[in-house]
Write a protein that holds these residues in place. Structure first.
Motif, PDB file in Angstrom:
ATOM      1  N   GLY A  90       0.772  -1.234   0.000  1.00 59.88           N
ATOM      2  CA  GLY A  90       0.000   0.000   0.000  1.00 59.88           C
ATOM      3  C   GLY A  90       0.802   1.283   0.000  1.00 59.88           C
ATOM      4  O   GLY A  90       0.224   2.368  -0.013  1.00 59.88           O
ATOM      5  N   VAL A  91       2.118   1.194  -0.006  1.00 62.03           N
ATOM      6  CA  VAL A  91       2.952   2.406   0.033  1.00 62.03           C
ATOM      7  C   VAL A  91       2.754   3.236  -1.229  1.00 62.03           C
ATOM      8  O   VAL A  91       2.515   4.449  -1.157  1.00 62.03           O
ATOM      9  N   GLY A  92       2.843   2.605  -2.389  1.00 65.81           N
ATOM     10  CA  GLY A  92       2.661   3.329  -3.645  1.00 65.81           C
ATOM     11  C   GLY A  92       1.281   3.954  -3.734  1.00 65.81           C
ATOM     12  O   GLY A  92       1.127   5.098  -4.171  1.00 65.81           O
ATOM     13  N   THR A  93       0.285   3.200  -3.312  1.00 69.58           N
ATOM     14  CA  THR A  93      -1.081   3.718  -3.331  1.00 69.58           C
ATOM     15  C   THR A  93      -1.200   4.958  -2.460  1.00 69.58           C
ATOM     16  O   THR A  93      -1.810   5.958  -2.856  1.00 69.58           O
ATOM     17  N   ARG A  94      -0.585   4.935  -1.284  1.00 65.60           N
ATOM     18  CA  ARG A  94      -0.691   6.088  -0.377  1.00 65.60           C
ATOM     19  C   ARG A  94       0.020   7.332  -0.922  1.00 65.60           C
ATOM     20  O   ARG A  94      -0.510   8.439  -0.801  1.00 65.60           O
ATOM     21  N   VAL A  95       1.189   7.169  -1.512  1.00 68.67           N
ATOM     22  CA  VAL A  95       1.857   8.361  -2.038  1.00 68.67           C
ATOM     23  C   VAL A  95       1.118   8.875  -3.272  1.00 68.67           C
ATOM     24  O   VAL A  95       1.016  10.091  -3.468  1.00 68.67           O
ATOM     25  N   LEU A  96       0.567   7.974  -4.081  1.00 71.92           N
ATOM     26  CA  LEU A  96      -0.226   8.415  -5.225  1.00 71.92           C
ATOM     27  C   LEU A  96      -1.489   9.137  -4.748  1.00 71.92           C
ATOM     28  O   LEU A  96      -1.855  10.178  -5.291  1.00 71.92           O
ATOM     29  N   GLU A  97      -2.141   8.614  -3.723  1.00 73.00           N
ATOM     30  CA  GLU A  97      -3.324   9.285  -3.167  1.00 73.00           C
ATOM     31  C   GLU A  97      -2.977  10.682  -2.661  1.00 73.00           C
ATOM     32  O   GLU A  97      -3.766  11.617  -2.818  1.00 73.00           O
ATOM     33  N   ALA A  98      -1.814  10.845  -2.061  1.00 70.20           N
ATOM     34  CA  ALA A  98      -1.387  12.174  -1.600  1.00 70.20           C
ATOM     35  C   ALA A  98      -1.222  13.117  -2.788  1.00 70.20           C
ATOM     36  O   ALA A  98      -1.626  14.284  -2.726  1.00 70.20           O
ATOM     37  N   ALA A  99      -0.640  12.613  -3.881  1.00 73.28           N
ATOM     38  CA  ALA A  99      -0.466  13.439  -5.077  1.00 73.28           C
ATOM     39  C   ALA A  99      -1.823  13.826  -5.662  1.00 73.28           C
ATOM     40  O   ALA A  99      -2.041  14.984  -6.044  1.00 73.28           O
ATOM     41  N   LEU A 100      -2.755  12.883  -5.731  1.00 73.07           N
ATOM     42  CA  LEU A 100      -4.083  13.174  -6.276  1.00 73.07           C
ATOM     43  C   LEU A 100      -4.844  14.153  -5.373  1.00 73.07           C
ATOM     44  O   LEU A 100      -5.563  15.022  -5.869  1.00 73.07           O
ATOM     45  N   ALA A 101      -4.662  14.039  -4.059  1.00 80.80           N
ATOM     46  CA  ALA A 101      -5.283  14.983  -3.129  1.00 80.80           C
ATOM     47  C   ALA A 101      -4.718  16.388  -3.350  1.00 80.80           C
ATOM     48  O   ALA A 101      -5.448  17.385  -3.240  1.00 80.80           O
ATOM     49  N   HIS A 102      -3.436  16.478  -3.665  1.00 79.09           N
ATOM     50  CA  HIS A 102      -2.822  17.771  -3.969  1.00 79.09           C
ATOM     51  C   HIS A 102      -3.504  18.401  -5.183  1.00 79.09           C
ATOM     52  O   HIS A 102      -3.833  19.595  -5.176  1.00 79.09           O
ATOM     53  N   VAL A 103      -3.715  17.599  -6.227  1.00 80.66           N
ATOM     54  CA  VAL A 103      -4.376  18.103  -7.434  1.00 80.66           C
ATOM     55  C   VAL A 103      -5.784  18.571  -7.101  1.00 80.66           C
ATOM     56  O   VAL A 103      -6.222  19.638  -7.543  1.00 80.66           O
ATOM     57  N   THR A 104      -6.496  17.791  -6.298  1.00 82.26           N
ATOM     58  CA  THR A 104      -7.846  18.189  -5.888  1.00 82.26           C
ATOM     59  C   THR A 104      -7.808  19.524  -5.152  1.00 82.26           C
ATOM     60  O   THR A 104      -8.606  20.424  -5.425  1.00 82.26           O
ATOM     61  N   ALA A 105      -6.873  19.673  -4.232  1.00 80.43           N
ATOM     62  CA  ALA A 105      -6.754  20.914  -3.465  1.00 80.43           C
ATOM     63  C   ALA A 105      -6.405  22.111  -4.356  1.00 80.43           C
ATOM     64  O   ALA A 105      -6.741  23.250  -4.027  1.00 80.43           O
ATOM     65  N   GLU A 106      -5.748  21.837  -5.471  1.00 80.32           N
ATOM     66  CA  GLU A 106      -5.374  22.898  -6.412  1.00 80.32           C
ATOM     67  C   GLU A 106      -6.463  23.157  -7.454  1.00 80.32           C
ATOM     68  O   GLU A 106      -6.232  23.851  -8.431  1.00 80.32           O
ATOM     69  N   GLY A 107      -7.641  22.544  -7.289  1.00 84.05           N
ATOM     70  CA  GLY A 107      -8.749  22.792  -8.201  1.00 84.05           C
ATOM     71  C   GLY A 107      -9.000  21.697  -9.212  1.00 84.05           C
ATOM     72  O   GLY A 107      -9.816  21.849 -10.115  1.00 84.05           O
ATOM     73  N   GLY A 108      -8.302  20.585  -9.089  1.00 86.61           N
ATOM     74  CA  GLY A 108      -8.514  19.460 -10.005  1.00 86.61           C
ATOM     75  C   GLY A 108      -7.782  19.629 -11.314  1.00 86.61           C
ATOM     76  O   GLY A 108      -7.015  20.567 -11.502  1.00 86.61           O
ATOM     77  N   GLY A 109      -8.029  18.714 -12.210  1.00 88.87           N
ATOM     78  CA  GLY A 109      -7.392  18.771 -13.523  1.00 88.87           C
ATOM     79  C   GLY A 109      -7.127  17.395 -14.080  1.00 88.87           C
ATOM     80  O   GLY A 109      -7.852  16.435 -13.811  1.00 88.87           O
ATOM     81  N   LEU A 110      -6.084  17.294 -14.827  1.00 88.74           N
ATOM     82  CA  LEU A 110      -5.679  16.083 -15.531  1.00 88.74           C
ATOM     83  C   LEU A 110      -4.338  15.624 -14.972  1.00 88.74           C
ATOM     84  O   LEU A 110      -3.392  16.410 -14.927  1.00 88.74           O
ATOM     85  N   VAL A 111      -4.257  14.390 -14.539  1.00 90.25           N
ATOM     86  CA  VAL A 111      -3.000  13.831 -14.031  1.00 90.25           C
ATOM     87  C   VAL A 111      -2.538  12.784 -15.032  1.00 90.25           C
ATOM     88  O   VAL A 111      -3.329  11.949 -15.472  1.00 90.25           O
TER      89      VAL A 111
END
Length: 142
Positions: free
Chosen positions: A82-103
């Motif tokens: 689950g380590v990769g999943t957790r760091v990816l989730e943190a990155a996706l949460a960052h994008v959400t906090a920045e208003g969303g978009g395309l990753v």
């Protein structure tokens, strides 16, 4: 966390065990780049991801801001935990906090299933990087 702290893991996993400096990516320390990492109980980095503001070349008309995943790595003995999943989730949460978009990312083909499970889809043709192997571009909206 300073991105330089991820270089040893990135070099080991992504650059065939080369020196940490081999894992430096142009723009790593730009203010718009976000770096996330997971550490074990001893403070050793066991997973990391960099998130770069960059439009996807295959989807130039996408209305959301583009974010590119780079330098994502998980220590071998920590894979499947689950380590990769957790760091990816943190990155996706960052994008959400920045208003969303395309990753998007240029995924090594052995990692494509990991990204599929996270909602990414392939776009474009697969290719082979002579230094680091076969890749496919993948993306998802956030």
């Amino acid at each position: 966390m300073p991105v330089v702290d991820t270089y040893a893991l990135r070099a080991k996993v992504l650059r065939n065990g080369g020196p940490p400096e081999a894992a430096r990516i142009t723009g790593d320390d730009d203010p718009g780049v976000a770096t996330y990492a997971a550490a074990d109980a001893g403070g050793n980095i066991v997973g990391c991801v960099g998130l770069f503001p960059e439009p996807c070349p295959d989807l130039p008309e996408h209305p959301g801001k583009g974010w590119r995943i780079r330098g994502m790595a998980t220590e071998d003995r920590w894979r499947g935990r689950g380590v990769g999943t957790r760091v990816l989730e943190a990155a996706l949460a960052h994008v959400t906090a920045e208003g969303g978009g395309l990753v998007w990312c240029n995924a090594r083909t052995p990692a494509a299933e990991f990204y599929r499970r996270a909602g990414f889809v392939e776009i474009g043709d697969r290719w082979d990087d002579p230094e680091i192997g076969p890749h496919v571009r993948m993306w998802r909206a956030v």
